[in-house]
Design a protein around this motif. Structure first.
Motif, PDB file in Angstrom:
ATOM      1  N   VAL A 179       0.842  -1.200   0.000  1.00  0.00           N
ATOM      2  CA  VAL A 179       0.000   0.000   0.000  1.00  0.00           C
ATOM      3  C   VAL A 179       0.876   1.250   0.000  1.00  0.00           C
ATOM      4  CG1 VAL A 179      -1.623   1.364   1.382  1.00  0.00           C
ATOM      5  CG2 VAL A 179      -1.990  -1.094   1.101  1.00  0.00           C
ATOM      6  N   LEU A 180       1.885   1.266   0.861  1.00  0.00           N
ATOM      7  CA  LEU A 180       2.750   2.440   0.991  1.00  0.00           C
ATOM      8  C   LEU A 180       3.642   2.639  -0.233  1.00  0.00           C
ATOM      9  CD1 LEU A 180       3.677   1.954   4.735  1.00  0.00           C
ATOM     10  CD2 LEU A 180       2.404   3.887   3.787  1.00  0.00           C
ATOM     11  N   ASN A 181       4.131   1.560  -0.820  1.00  0.00           N
ATOM     12  CA  ASN A 181       4.976   1.686  -2.014  1.00  0.00           C
ATOM     13  C   ASN A 181       4.182   2.214  -3.203  1.00  0.00           C
ATOM     14  OD1 ASN A 181       7.618   0.942  -1.199  1.00  0.00           O
ATOM     15  ND2 ASN A 181       7.003  -1.216  -1.101  1.00  0.00           N
ATOM     16  N   GLY A 182       2.900   1.789  -3.305  1.00  0.00           N
ATOM     17  CA  GLY A 182       2.048   2.327  -4.358  1.00  0.00           C
ATOM     18  C   GLY A 182       1.829   3.818  -4.175  1.00  0.00           C
ATOM     19  N   LEU A 183       1.598   4.225  -2.935  1.00  0.00           N
ATOM     20  CA  LEU A 183       1.432   5.648  -2.635  1.00  0.00           C
ATOM     21  C   LEU A 183       2.731   6.409  -2.879  1.00  0.00           C
ATOM     22  CD1 LEU A 183      -0.186   8.015  -1.506  1.00  0.00           C
ATOM     23  CD2 LEU A 183       0.391   7.238   0.806  1.00  0.00           C
ATOM     24  N   LYS A 184       3.858   5.822  -2.511  1.00  0.00           N
ATOM     25  CA  LYS A 184       5.164   6.448  -2.726  1.00  0.00           C
ATOM     26  C   LYS A 184       5.404   6.709  -4.211  1.00  0.00           C
ATOM     27  CE  LYS A 184      10.122   5.375  -2.232  1.00  0.00           C
ATOM     28  NZ  LYS A 184      10.351   5.196  -3.680  1.00  0.00           N
TER      29      LYS A 184
END
Length: 422
Positions: A179-184
């Motif tokens: 989730v965080l890597n997609g947002l990053k």
């Protein structure tokens, strides 16, 4: 009525399918029967629609709407453009109505019979009803279970089986990182083009959150089941200990600073989804400096809490299942929801779903196949986990202007490519 429909069609307005069987073009309803071919639109409408579809196909070439995000498939970049996104929705809405025409339905049936060796086998016609051509966002186990007509008792079986599997520490931390890597990725793109105070702050929080998760991931040994590192030989201050509440607070900060950022709504929604799981384990310690037995106890506590508290309707549980199956943490949007159709006898069924493509380019076709493969595989996995009776076969259908009708196979599933024509 036919003249008014054609006039509105040419203005670029799109159809929206409603559950009561009426299509609304702008504010004017046009009723379509649930029976195949009955009350079909006038032939002039289909001619106008075909011209509009042709025009939009050329305009939107190499673009795709993947899980609610507009993507340029030529370079895998995402696009934030409300005007183009509106045209994409118009295009797909028109195609959904168009494939319900008598000529398209006959073409679909002939293709399926000719290419699947089902000649002589009694089977229902897919996508002939208005409701079967509606889009669907697959974002919870409840939605999947409703589609498959899984009973309340069987849903309990699914939840009890899935809970311990999808809440394992590597699946839990892995889904959070996904989730965080997609947002990053999105924040890095936005900061390179049009940085704002919110995206700059969000980027810093995402990096801090990923750093935290990487630090507590533990051993890189794939056979290790521990979230925590073994106690080091040197003495360490107790202030190094953390709780999962630290991650929850960072998620809250991210949501707060990104809520109004254009193009990040889907990412923010997923942060909200994962907060459900974080809230359940916020008081559990995350300590890198404890021994083996204590690490196992803490990891068992987190897994049990998540398994017990994330219910069948939980979107957090569904996200964990998506990561468990495919290593992704996004919901799946299906262009044409289809349904389950009888094939031959009471013990054989076919699940058919569809995708609408803007190009017959091989990359786009196979991208559409892989997208459908994930959702079909998910439905079959839940079907088998619920111990449903009968054999469920998988069929994916893809529509594209000018495409040559053909059958393709991918991971044991059958996919039909249909050309859009008058």
């Amino acid at each position: 009525m036919a003249y008014r429909l054609q006039e509105l069609l040419c203005s670029g307005n799109s159809f929206k399918a409603k559950k009561n069987g009426a299509f609304y073009l702008n504010s004017i309803p046009y009723h379509c029967s649930e029976e195949p071919y009955q009350d079909a639109l006038p032939s002039e409408w289909y001619e106008k629609a075909f011209l509009k579809i042709t025009k939009l196909t050329h305009l939107l070439k190499n673009l795709g709407l993947i899980n609610g995000r507009l993507v340029d498939t030529s370079n895998d970049s995402f696009i934030i453009d409300d005007r183009i996104e509106h045209k994409m929705h118009t295009f797909k809405s028109l195609v959904r109505v168009f494939i319900g025409s008598p000529s398209m339905q006959n073409t679909i049936n002939k293709n399926v019979l000719a290419l699947s060796s089902l000649e002589g086998v009694k089977c229902e016609s897919p996508f002939s009803k208005t409701s079967e051509r509606e889009p669907m966002l697959v974002d919870s186990l409840t939605k999947v279970s409703n589609f498959l007509n899984i009973s309340a008792q069987q849903r309990k079986v699914v939840r009890l089986k899935l809970g311990p599997q999808v809440t394992q520490h590597r699946k839990w931390t892995g889904s959070l990182k996904e989730v965080l890597n997609g947002l990053k990725f999105d924040l890095d793109s936005l900061n390179n083009r049009c940085p704002s105070k919110g995206t700059k702050m969000g980027r810093q929080i995402v990096y801090s959150c990923l750093k935290f998760l990487n630090e507590i991931s533990g051993s890189s040994d794939l056979e290790s089941a521990s979230w925590m590192r073994f106690a080091p030989k040197r003495a360490v201050s107790s202030s190094d200990s953390h709780k999962w509440e630290d991650v929850l607070e960072m998620f809250n900060d991210l949501i707060q600073c990104l809520r109004s950022e254009t193009g990040l709504q889907l990412r923010v929604t997923k942060l909200e989804v994962m907060k459900e799981g974080l809230a359940q384990i916020k008081n559990v310690l995350v300590d890198n400096n404890i021994g083996y037995k204590e690490a196992r106890r803490q990891e068992s506590l987190v897994q049990k809490k998540l398994s017990k508290t994330l219910g069948h309707s939980s979107r957090c549980l569904f996200t964990l299942l998506q990561y468990y199956l495919y290593g992704i943490a996004t919901d799946i949007e299906v262009d044409i929801r289809g349904g389950i159709f009888g094939v031959g006898d009471d013990n054989r069924f076919c699940l058919s779903m569809g995708s609408i493509l803007t190009s017959d380019d091989e990359k786009i076709v196979w991208g559409g196949i892989k997208q459908l493969d994930k959702v079909l595989g998910l439905f079959k996995f839940v079907w088998e986990t619920a111990e449903m009776k009968g054999l469920l076969e998988m069929q994916g259908h893809l529509w594209c202007l000018g495409a040559e009708s053909r059958k393709l196979s991918y991971r044991g599933k059958t996919f039909f490519v249909h050309g859009i024509s008058l």
